[in-house]
Design a protein around this motif. Structure first.
Motif, PDB file in Angstrom:
ATOM      1  N   PHE A 135       0.836  -1.200   0.000  1.00  0.00           N
ATOM      2  CA  PHE A 135       0.000   0.000   0.000  1.00  0.00           C
ATOM      3  C   PHE A 135       0.873   1.252   0.000  1.00  0.00           C
ATOM      4  N   PRO A 136       0.496   2.261  -0.792  1.00  0.00           N
ATOM      5  CA  PRO A 136       1.283   3.504  -0.821  1.00  0.00           C
ATOM      6  C   PRO A 136       1.320   4.168   0.550  1.00  0.00           C
ATOM      7  N   GLU A 157       2.338   7.527   0.893  1.00  0.00           N
ATOM      8  CA  GLU A 157       2.045   8.952   0.760  1.00  0.00           C
ATOM      9  C   GLU A 157       0.538   9.184   0.731  1.00  0.00           C
ATOM     10  N   ASP A 158       0.149  10.449   0.905  1.00  0.00           N
ATOM     11  CA  ASP A 158      -1.267  10.803   0.879  1.00  0.00           C
ATOM     12  C   ASP A 158      -1.843  10.601  -0.518  1.00  0.00           C
ATOM     13  N   ALA A 159      -3.109  10.250  -0.566  1.00  0.00           N
ATOM     14  CA  ALA A 159      -3.789  10.073  -1.847  1.00  0.00           C
ATOM     15  C   ALA A 159      -3.880  11.412  -2.573  1.00  0.00           C
ATOM     16  N   VAL A 160      -3.844  11.371  -3.881  1.00  0.00           N
ATOM     17  CA  VAL A 160      -3.958  12.579  -4.696  1.00  0.00           C
ATOM     18  C   VAL A 160      -5.398  13.078  -4.676  1.00  0.00           C
ATOM     19  N   GLU A 212      -9.746  11.618  -3.588  1.00  0.00           N
ATOM     20  CA  GLU A 212     -10.565  10.590  -2.937  1.00  0.00           C
ATOM     21  C   GLU A 212     -11.998  10.729  -3.426  1.00  0.00           C
ATOM     22  N   ASN A 218     -11.996  14.976  -8.129  1.00  0.00           N
ATOM     23  CA  ASN A 218     -12.995  15.053  -7.059  1.00  0.00           C
ATOM     24  C   ASN A 218     -14.312  15.598  -7.592  1.00  0.00           C
TER      25      ASN A 218
END
Length: 93
Positions: free
Chosen positions: A32-33, A35-38, A40, A69
């Motif tokens: 699982f990555p 870093e924060d998701a780009v 959601e 988004n």
């Protein structure tokens, strides 16, 4: 050897069994990555599952296009003779 999973939607439950696969596997948490998701998107899971079920009946590979988004997700699949395209709007949290 089998493994049992209890699944519930808080109104009903069912037990599913799966064959245990023996072997050495990598630590799945590392996949699982970090870093924060780009972006959601929150979707209606039942609607998404139904769309994928219908499309998988046509072709096992389904392309998902994400436009950002609050934008619809577009799902596409097909063969040389049949094509399917669907759109699902994100839900507001």
């Amino acid at each position: 050897k089998r493994v049992e999973f209890l699944m519930t939607d808080l109104e009903s439950s069912q037990v599913k069994q799966a064959r245990r696969v023996e072997g050495k596997f990598p630590d799945y948490e590392q996949i699982f990555p970090k870093e924060d998701a780009v972006a959601e998107v929150v979707l209606n899971g039942e609607m998404l599952a139904e769309l994928l079920k219908v499309m998988a009946g046509l072709h096992k590979q389904v392309k998902v296009r994400f436009y950002g988004n609050d934008k619809p997700l577009v799902l596409e699949c097909g063969t040389d003779t049949q094509k399917a395209r669907a759109m699902i709007m994100p839900m507001r949290e």
